[in-house]
Design an enzyme around this catalytic site. Structure first.
Site, PDB file in Angstrom:
ATOM      1  N   GLN B 218       0.823  -1.198   0.000  1.00  0.00           N
ATOM      2  CA  GLN B 218       0.000   0.000   0.000  1.00  0.00           C
ATOM      3  C   GLN B 218       0.865   1.259   0.000  1.00  0.00           C
ATOM      4  OE1 GLN B 218      -2.880  -2.330   3.080  1.00  0.00           O
ATOM      5  NE2 GLN B 218      -3.346  -0.171   2.937  1.00  0.00           N
ATOM      6  N   ARG B 368      -8.594  -1.732   8.308  1.00  0.00           N
ATOM      7  CA  ARG B 368      -9.430  -0.734   7.652  1.00  0.00           C
ATOM      8  C   ARG B 368      -9.796   0.392   8.616  1.00  0.00           C
ATOM      9  NH1 ARG B 368     -13.890  -2.252   3.126  1.00  0.00           N
ATOM     10  NH2 ARG B 368     -14.273  -0.165   2.403  1.00  0.00           N
ATOM     11  N   CYS B 369      -8.792   0.942   9.276  1.00  0.00           N
ATOM     12  CA  CYS B 369      -9.083   2.129  10.088  1.00  0.00           C
ATOM     13  C   CYS B 369      -7.830   2.941  10.259  1.00  0.00           C
ATOM     14  CB  CYS B 369      -9.697   1.759  11.432  1.00  0.00           C
ATOM     15  SG  CYS B 369      -8.531   1.463  12.755  1.00  0.00           S
ATOM     16  N   GLU B 738     -12.923   4.109   5.571  1.00  0.00           N
ATOM     17  CA  GLU B 738     -12.903   3.311   6.789  1.00  0.00           C
ATOM     18  C   GLU B 738     -14.005   3.650   7.776  1.00  0.00           C
ATOM     19  OE1 GLU B 738      -8.994   4.677   7.458  1.00  0.00           O
ATOM     20  OE2 GLU B 738      -8.032   2.919   6.621  1.00  0.00           O
TER      21      GLU B 738
END
Lengths: 157, 786, 288
Positions: B218, B368-369, B738
Site C-alpha cells: 500500500q 481498515r481504520c 474506513e
C-alpha cells in the site's frame, strides 16, 4: 507420481498439456495456459476466487485436479466476452459498481452466470444464497446483488 | 458554472473496471518472468522454541530445489533481523529461537511452486520448546519470563507506555460525578484477510545493480526507502530500487507492513541471481501476517444525573505479539486512540495504553481504520450506550444531549485534537428518521412483554483521518505529506501521477474527477497512474483514509497551479490582462465579454505551440501537500437485531448508516466503500476472531474457522448522507474508506446489549457469537430450550 | 498449499476400481474430493494412489425402486438439491443437501463421499440415521448391504474394508404420513454444523407416531442416533409435551465437546432446541 496428457476445451479452444496428477486445475489454467483472470484466495475451498465453469457447472478450481478436467470443458472469466461483446454479467458488474479491487470478481461473475442458467429470475435472497460460496471483502455484496439482477433482467429480456 | 463530465459529485462508472471484468487485472501472482524461481517458507509449529538444528540436506535433494535459505544465510549479510516501523526489531529468519507459531524458520527456492512445497516438507528442524506467554496481562506481571532475550538488559515484556489527556482533571471529574459506569471491553485479535494474499516478485540485475520488485504494498515509496536503508550495506542503492505495486486485491492495512517473506525473497533474488516469486497461502496470511486490535480496555465514563457526560478514562493493555510491528506514525505508539472522547462535549479525559510482548505474531496494524480509531470508537460508543441505559435514558436522547454543537467547531478535544467540522445531531436525526426509531422502540417494548428479544443499537462516531500534518506525523522520519504530478498534453489530455496507491478504492476514476473539477477537462481525458516508484512522485501511500485528504488535496493544488499558468496563456492568447480574466469550469473569459474566451485545451495547446516569450513551455505542475490538520468524518449508524432465544443467533434485521465525509467526489464509489466498510464492521462484531490456546497454538487459522461473512450473513445496508465540508481541505472532502468499519461494530454490539440490558447484561465482547449469547441467556434463565 | 505427489488411475469399471484398491494399501478413492483434496493440500492426507470414480458410469442416479429410494453414491449434492422427487417426497434429504457447504462445493461433492468420509460434522450421516437407511458396499466379492447404524465405526472410520467402495444409498421409500426435516445451526454459510438435528416421522391413521428417526450432527465422535428419543415417540401423539420429552432424551444422547463453535453445554442445549424445531416441522410436513 504419474504424469498425464490432458486435453481440455478452455473457452472454446482445445488446450493440451502434460501434467502431474497432483496439478490443480487452477494452476493448469493460470500457469500452463496463462489465463490469470482466475485467482487463488484460500486453501480450504472457502473463498471461490478460483471459480470456473467445469462442464457447465461452477466449481472451485483449486479443489479439482487438472486430470479430472481431461476431455471436459472449462470456462474462465476470459471466456465471458464473445466477439468483443461483454456478457451481461460483466456489464452488470460495471454498471452497478459490483466490484472494487477486482480480485473476487471473476469467480463471483462465473457463480452468477451458473446461478442465472439454473434460475433466470432469482429473488434477492436466491442471489445471496447463489453467491454464498464466493467471498468479497470490498463491496459488502449490495452492488453485486444488483449486478446479478441487472444481468438477469438483461438476459431475460 | 458549466458542467463537465466527471466533475465532483458525478457518479461516473469506474475506468479500472474494464480490465477487471475481463480478467485482465495484473496482480502480483500474475507476473511471470523468464527463469523465475518460487519461494516457499518453512514455519514453526511452536509458539516459543529454541532452534537446535535445521537440516536442509533432504530438501536440497528434492528435484527442482535450488536453494534453502536459513537465518544463518541471512546473518552473513546481517539481514536476519530488520527494524519495524515502530523502532523495534523483528526477525527475518531466526538464528536462535522462534517466538510464535507459524514464524518463518527457513525458505526453499525451487523451479516451481510444487517443488518448493516439496522442499519445505523435506526440511527438518529440531526444536526445544520453551514456556509460552499468550496473555499480555500475564506478560506484564512481575517476574514473568522475559521474551525478548535478544534485547540486552531487557528485564520485562513491557514495550511502551503512552497517555493523553489530563489525569488530575479527570480524577476530579470522576470524584464529582453522579454516576460512574465502568466496563471492561476486549477488542479481539483479527486479520484483514484481503481476498488477495500478500506476495512479491523480486528481480535483481547484478550487472546493473538494479532491483525491481512487484509487491502487494500500500506504500511503494516508503518500501523503497526502507529497502535502501536496510540493505544499503549489501549494495542496494535507492536510485536503483524500483518498487511497483501493481493491481492489489484489497489492502485494508494488511499490505502496509514489510513482512519477512518479502525480505527473504529479495535476498533470494540477490543470492541466486534469478527472479523470485513468493505468494503466501491463506493459512500463512491469517496466521503469520500482521494482526489488528487485540486491545484489552478498561473504560469508565463519568456523568451527571441529567445525562451530561463529565469525564472519560480508559486504561488499555495492548498485545503486540513478539515485536511492536505496528504501522503507526512514529510519535503515536497507540495510533490515534486518543480520539476516544468521541463526538461529545466534555472537559476531562485521560487515556493510557501499555504495550506488551507475547508469543504471537507481531503487529498490530489497522484493520481498515486510521491507527486504532476503531478501538477508540468502540470504547466511547459502547460506554455511551451503557451510561445512557444506566441513567435510564434513551441512548439517542443521551447522545443528542452530549454532542458537540455545530457552532463549537473548530472544537478542541480534551485529548488535544482540533476537530475541523461536524454536525452530529443532524446525522443522528436523519438515521433515526430513516429507520423509524420511535416505532422500533415501541415494537421492542411490546416484544419484550412477550419475551421476545429485539435490540436497537446506535453508534455516533467521529473519525480522525488523513495523516497527516508534518509537524506531528511521520513514519520512520518520512513526513506524511502526499503528492500529485500533473502533465497537460498539447491536445488538452492529462496524465496524473499520485503518491498514493489504490487497492480497489478507484483512484484511477476519482483522481481524474478532481482534475475534471479543477480544470474542467472531462474525466475520461485524464489518465491516472500510481504505484511505480520510478514514475510516481514520492508519497506515503494509501491507508488510514488518507488518499483524498492528502493526495486528493495535492491533485487539486497541482491543478490550481496549472490553472494559474493557463491563465497567463489565456491572457496571451486573448491579448488581455490576466486580472481581467474570469474562470469558469474549463475556460477563461474576459470579464464582461463571456463569448471572448479560451478553453483550457486551447491554453494547453498554446503552452507547447505559442507560449509567450519569457515563459517556460509546457503545462505541468507538482504538489506536495502537507495538510494543515486532520479531517474528521463522522456518522450515525442504527442497527436492529433480533435474537433467537433457542440458538443464541443474532440476526441483523436492519442497518441504517448515515455518513458525513464532507464533499463527495464520486458518490457511487463513496457508497460502495461504505457498503464494504460496514461488512468489515459486521465481521468482527459477529464472526471474526483469532484465538490461541495456552501453548500459543492458533485457532481459526483458515477460512474454515476465520469467518468472513458471505452475502447471506450480510444485511442489505441502507445508506444516507449529510454533507459538512472540511473547512481546510481544498475540496471540502474528508475521506471515507474506513468510516463504516469504525462505526459499525459498536452499533451492532449496542443493539445486542440493548436487547439484553433488562436482563442485567452489560457486555458481551465481540465477536458476539451464538454460543456467547446463548450462554448469557442461559445464565439469566432466558434460554429457550423449546 | 500443494498436495504431495501421487499416482492417479481412472478405472473403467467398478471391478477395476475395487481391484486397484486391493492392490494398493495406500490408495484412496476420489469422489467429489472436497474433503480429500483440501486435506491433501495441507498434507494431512498423502495417498500414494487416487482411484478416480468420477468417470465410472452408473454411479449417479436417484430413483425409487422396490420400496427404496436408491441414490447412486456419486450423485452430486447439487443434483439432490435440484431433484423434484427429493423435494416433494424426501424433504429431510432436501433440507440436508441444501445446507451442505456452499453451492459451488455442492456441484462437486457427492452423497457417497459425505457418508464414507465419516466426519461427524458432515450432514448426511445424521440424516441417514434418521431415515434408517442402508448403504451398499461393493468389494471383491460383490455387493453387501450395511445398515447405516453399523456403518460409522468412529471419527473418519467406517465399516468399509479398504477394497470396498460405497456405491449406493437406500432410503425406505416415501409413504403417506411420513415427513422429515433437517435443522442446522452453523456459524455462517459453508460452515460445518455447530449442531444439527435430522428428524423423520411417520404418522399412523390416528395421527400418532408410527415411527420416528432422529439423527444428531457434530455432537459426538460419530453422528448419533437418538434411539431413546425415537422410542419415546413411538405410538405417542406428536404433541408439544412429547416432542419436548424427546428433545430432552436427544440432548441426553449427545456427546458434545467444547470447541470453537461453543461449549458442550451450548451444543447440548442446541440439540434440545433443534430437536423440537425439527420434529415440529417434520410433523407439519407429515400432515401436509
Amino acid at each position: 507420481m504419474s504424469t498425464h496428457h490432458v486435453k481440455v476445451n478452455v473457452n472454446g479452444a482445445v488446450k493440451e498439456a502434460d501434467v502431474e496428477a497432483r496439478l490443480l486445475l487452477v494452476h493448469l489454467i493460470r500457469e500452463d495456459l496463462n489465463l490469470t483472470g482466475t485467482h487463488i484466495g484460500c486453501d480450504t475451498t472457502s473463498c471461490g476466487a478460483c471459480t470456473v465453469l467445469l462442464n457447465g457447472r461452477a466449481v472451485k478450481s483449486c479443489t479439482v485436479f487438472a486430470v479430472q478436467a481431461d476431455g471436459g470443458e472449462v470456462m474462465t472469466v476470459e471466456g465471458l466476452t464473445s466477439n468483443g461483446k461483454l456478457h451481461p454479467i460483466q456489464e452488470g458488474f460495471h454498471e452497478m459498481h459490483g466490484l472494487q479491487c477486482g480480485f473476487c470478481t471473476p469467480g463471483m461473475m462465473l457463480s452468477a452466470v451458473a446461478l442465472l442458467k439454473q434460475n433466470p429470475k432469482p429473488t434477492e435472497e436466491e442471489i445471496r444464497w447463489g453467491i454464498s460460496g464466493n467471498l468479497c471483502r470490498c463491496t459488502g455484496y449490495v452492488n453485486i446483488v444488483k449486478a446479478v439482477q441487472y444481468a438477469a433482467e438483461k438476459m431475460s429480456g | 458554472m458549466p458542467e463537465v463530465h466527471g466533475q465532483m459529485g458525478h457518479s461516473i462508472k469506474r475506468v479500472e473496471d474494464a480490465r477487471f471484468i475481463r480478467g485482465r487485472g495484473n496482480y502480483v501472482d500474475d507476473i511471470k518472468l523468464p527463469g523465475m524461481l518460487y519461494l516457499d517458507i518453512v514455519r514453526s509449529p511452536y509458539a516459543h522454541a529454541k532452534i537446535k538444528a535445521i537440516h536442509t540436506e533432504k530438501a536440497m535433494k528434492v528435484p527442482g530445489v535450488a536453494a534453502v535459505i536459513t537465518g544463518e544465510t541471512l546473518k552473513a549479510y546481517n539481514l536476519h533481523w530488520m527494524p519495524t516501523l515502530m523502532s523495534d526489531t523483528q526477525m527475518v529468519l531466526p538464528v536462535e529461537k522462534v517466538m510464535y507459531q507459524m514464524q518463518e524458520v527457513a525458505a526453499v527456492v525451487a523451479t516451481s511452486r510444487y517443488a518448493a512445497a516439496d522442499g519445505v516438507a523435506a526440511v527438518e528442524v529440531d526444536y526445544e520448546p520453551l514456556p509460552v506467554i499468550v496473555d499480555p496481562r500475564k506478560a506484564l506481571e512481575p517476574g514473568a519470563q522475559v521474551l525478548r532475550t535478544d534485547k540486552e538488559g531487557k528485564k520485562d515484556n513491557h514495550i511502551f507506555h503512552w497517555e493523553a489527556g489530563d489525569k488530575a482533571a479527570t480524577e476530579k471529574a470522576f470524584k464529582e460525578a453522579d454516576t460512574v459506569v465502568k466496563q471492561d471491553l476486549y477488542m479481539p485479535r483479527i486479520v484483514v484477510a484481503s481476498i488477495e494474499t500478500c506476495g512479491i516478485v523480486a528481480k535483481f540485475d547484478a550487472v546493473e545493480g538494479q532491483l525491481t520488485v512487484w509487491m502487494t504494498t500500500q506504500a511503494p515509496h516508503a518500501i523503497r526507502t526502507v529497502v535502501a536503508l536496510v540493505a544499503g550495506h549489501v549494495g542496494l542503492s535507492e536510485e536503483k530500487i524500483r518498487v511497483i505495486s501493481p493491481d492489489i486485491g484489497g489492502g485494508f492495512g494488511g499490505k502496509v507492513p514489510v513482512y519477512p517473506g518479502y525480505v527473504i525473497a529479495i535476498a533470494a533474488a540477490v543470492v541466486t541471481g534469478a527472479p523470485i516469486k513468493w505468494v503466501e497461502d491463506r493459512s500463512e496470511n491469517i496466521q503469520a501476517d500482521s494482526f489488528a486490535r487485540d486491545y484489552h480496555m478498561t473504560c469508565e465514563m463519568a456523568a451527571k444525573k441529567d445525562g451530561k457526560i463529565t469525564g472519560l478514562r480508559i486504561k488499555t493493555i495492548a498485545d503486540h505479539g513478539y515485536a511492536d510491528a505496528a504501522c503507526n506514525p512514529s510519535k503515536f505508539p497507540a495510533g490515534l486512540f486518543s480520539v476516544a472522547t468521541g463526538a461529545y462535549d466534555y472537559d476531562a479525559a485521560f487515556v493510557e495504553v501499555d504495550g506488551a510482548y507475547t508469543n504471537k505474531p507481531p503487529g498490530g496494524i489497522a484493520y481498515r481504520c486510521s491507527f486504532r480509531v476503531t478501538e477508540a470508537v468502540h470504547a466511547i460508543e459502547r460506554m455511551a450506550d451503557n451510561t445512557a441505559h444506566e441513567l435510564g435514558m434513551d441512548p439517542a436522547e443521551f447522545r443528542m444531549k452530549n454532542f458537540i454543537k455545530p457552532e463549537q467547531f473548530p472544537y478542541k478535544s480534551p485529548t488535544g485534537w482540533e476537530y475541523d467540522s461536524g454536525n452530529y445531531g443532524v446525522a443522528l436525526q436523519k438515521a433515526m428518521d430513516m429507520i423509524g426509531y420511535a416505532a422500533l422502540r415501541k415494537e421492542q417494548a411490546e416484544k419484550r412483554k412477550r419475551g421476545e428479544l429485539m435490540g436497537i443499537g446506535i453508534s455516533s462516531f467521529t473519525e480522525i483521518v488523513g495523516a497527516g500534518p508534518s509537524k506531528h506525523f511521520d513514519i520512520l522520519g518520512l513526513k506524511m505529506f502526499d503528492s500529485a504530478e500533473i502533465r497537460i498534453h498539447p491536445t488538452g489530455k492529462v496524465l496524473v501521477r499520485i503518491g498514493v496507491q489504490s487497492q480497489g478504492q478507484g483512484h484511477e476514476t476519482t483522481f481524474a474527477q478532481i482534475v475534471a473539477e479543477e480544470l474542467g477537462i472531462p474525466a475520461e481525458h485524464v489518465k491516472v497512474e500510481h504505484g511505480d516508484t520510478d514514475t510516481a512522485p514520492y508519497g506515503l501511500g494509501t491507508y488510514a483514509s488518507r488518499s483524498t485528504p492528502t493526495a486528493g488535496a495535492a491533485t487539486a493544488m497541482a491543478s490550481r497551479k496549472i490553472r494559474d499558468k493557463a491563465r497567463k496563456l489565456a491572457a496571451h492568447l486573448l491579448e488581455a490582462n490576466e486580472d481581467d480574466l474570469e474562470w469558469e469550469r474549463g475556460r477563461f473569459f474576459v470579464k464582461g465579454s463571456p463569448d471572448k474566451g479560451k478553453t483550457i485545451q486551447e491554453c494547453a495547446f498554446a503552452a507547447y505551440t505559442n507560449h509567450p516569450q519569457g515563459m517556460e513551455a509546457g503545462l505541468e505542475a507538482v504538489s506536495y501537500y502537507d495538510p494543515p490538520n486532520m479531517t474528521f468524518p463522522f456518522g450515525s449508524y442504527i442497527c436492529v437485531v433480533d435474537i433467537d432465544r433457542g440458538t443464541g443467533e443474532v440476526k441483523v434485521r436492519r442497518f441504517v448508516a448515515v455518513d458525513d465525509c464532507g464533499n463527495r467526489i464520486n458518490p457511487m464509489i463513496v457508497e460502495g466503500q461504505i457498503h464494504g466498510g460496514l461488512t468489515m464492521g459486521l465481521a468482527p462484531a459477529l464472526f471474526e476472531e483469532l484465538t490461541y490456546d495456552e501453548n500459543g497454538n492458533i485457532f481459526g487459522g483458515t477460512f474454515m474457522d476465520y469467518l468472513l461473512p458471505t452475502a447471506v450473513e450480510t444485511p442489505n445496508w441502507e445508506t444516507g448522507e449529510t454533507v459538512t465540508p472540511s473547512p481546510h481541505h481544498p475540496l471540502g472532502a474528508k475521506g471515507v474508506g474506513e468510516s463504516a468499519t469504525v462505526g459499525a461494530p459498536p452499533a451492532i454490539a449496542n443493539a445486542v446489549i440493548d436487547a439484553l440490558w433488562h436482563l442485567g447484561v452489560r457486555n458481551i465482547d465481540i465477536p458476539i457469537t451464538p454460543a456467547k449469547v446463548w450462554t448469557v441467556l442461559k445464565e439469566k434463565g432466558m434460554a429457550l430450550e423449546e | 498449499m500443494i498436495p504431495a505427489a501421487f499416482d492417479y488411475a481412472v478405472p473403467k469399471t467398478l471391478n477395476e476400481a475395487v481391484a486397484l484398491l486391493g492392490q494398493n494399501p495406500e490408495a484412496k478413492v476420489l469422489a467429489g474430493g472436497h474433503s480429500l483434496i483440501p486435506a491433501m493440500k495441507f498434507r494431512l492426507a498423502s495417498p500414494a494412489l487416487l482411484v478416480d470414480l468420477n468417470r465410472l458410469n452408473g454411479l449417479a442416479y436417484i430413483r425409487e425402486d422396490g420400496g427404496w429410494l436408491k441414490i447412486g453414491a456419486m450423485t452430486r449434492e447439487a443434483d439432490l438439491d435440484g431433484s423434484d422427487l427429493i423435494r416433494k417426497k424426501y424433504p429431510l434429504l432436501a433440507d440436508t443437501a441444501k445446507t451442505i457447504a456452499d453451492p459451488l462445493v455442492r456441484n462437486m461433492a457427492t452423497v457417497g463421499g459425505n457418508l464414507a468420509h465419516a466426519d461427524p460434522a458432515n450432514d448426511h450421516p445424521a440424516t441417514m440415521l434418521a431415515y434408517g437407511a442402508q448403504v451398499v458396499a461393493t468389494g471383491p466379492k460383490g455387493e453387501r448391504v450395511i445398515p447405516i447404524g453399523e456403518f460409522f465405526a468412529g471419527t473418519f472410520e467406517t465399516s468399509l474394508a479398504h477394497d470396498e467402495i460405497l456405491t449406493e444409498i437406500r432410503l425406505p421409500a416415501h409413504k403417506a404420513g411420513a415427513g422429515g426435516a433437517y435443522v442446522k445451526v452453523e456459524r455462517k454459510v459453508g460452515d460445518f454444523a455447530t449442531a444439527a438435528v435430522a428428524a423423520q416421522v411417520t404418522l399412523d391413521a390416528s395421527g400418532k407416531c408410527a415411527s420416528a428417526g432422529l439423527g444428531l450432527t457434530n455432537v459426538g465422535p460419530t453422528a448419533i442416533r437418538a434411539a431413546q428419543a425415537e422410542a419415546a415417540l413411538k405410538g405417542q401423539p406428536l404433541d408439544d409435551a412429547n416432542i419436548k420429552k424427546a428433545a430432552q432424551l436427544a440432548a441426553a444422547a449427545a456427546e458434545p465437546a467444547d470447541d470453537l463453535r461453543g461449549p458442550a453445554e451450548y451444543k447440548r442445549g442446541l440439540i434440545k432446541t433443534l430437536t423440537v424445531r425439527a420434529l415440529r416441522k417434520a410433523v407439519e410436513r407429515a400432515k401436509a
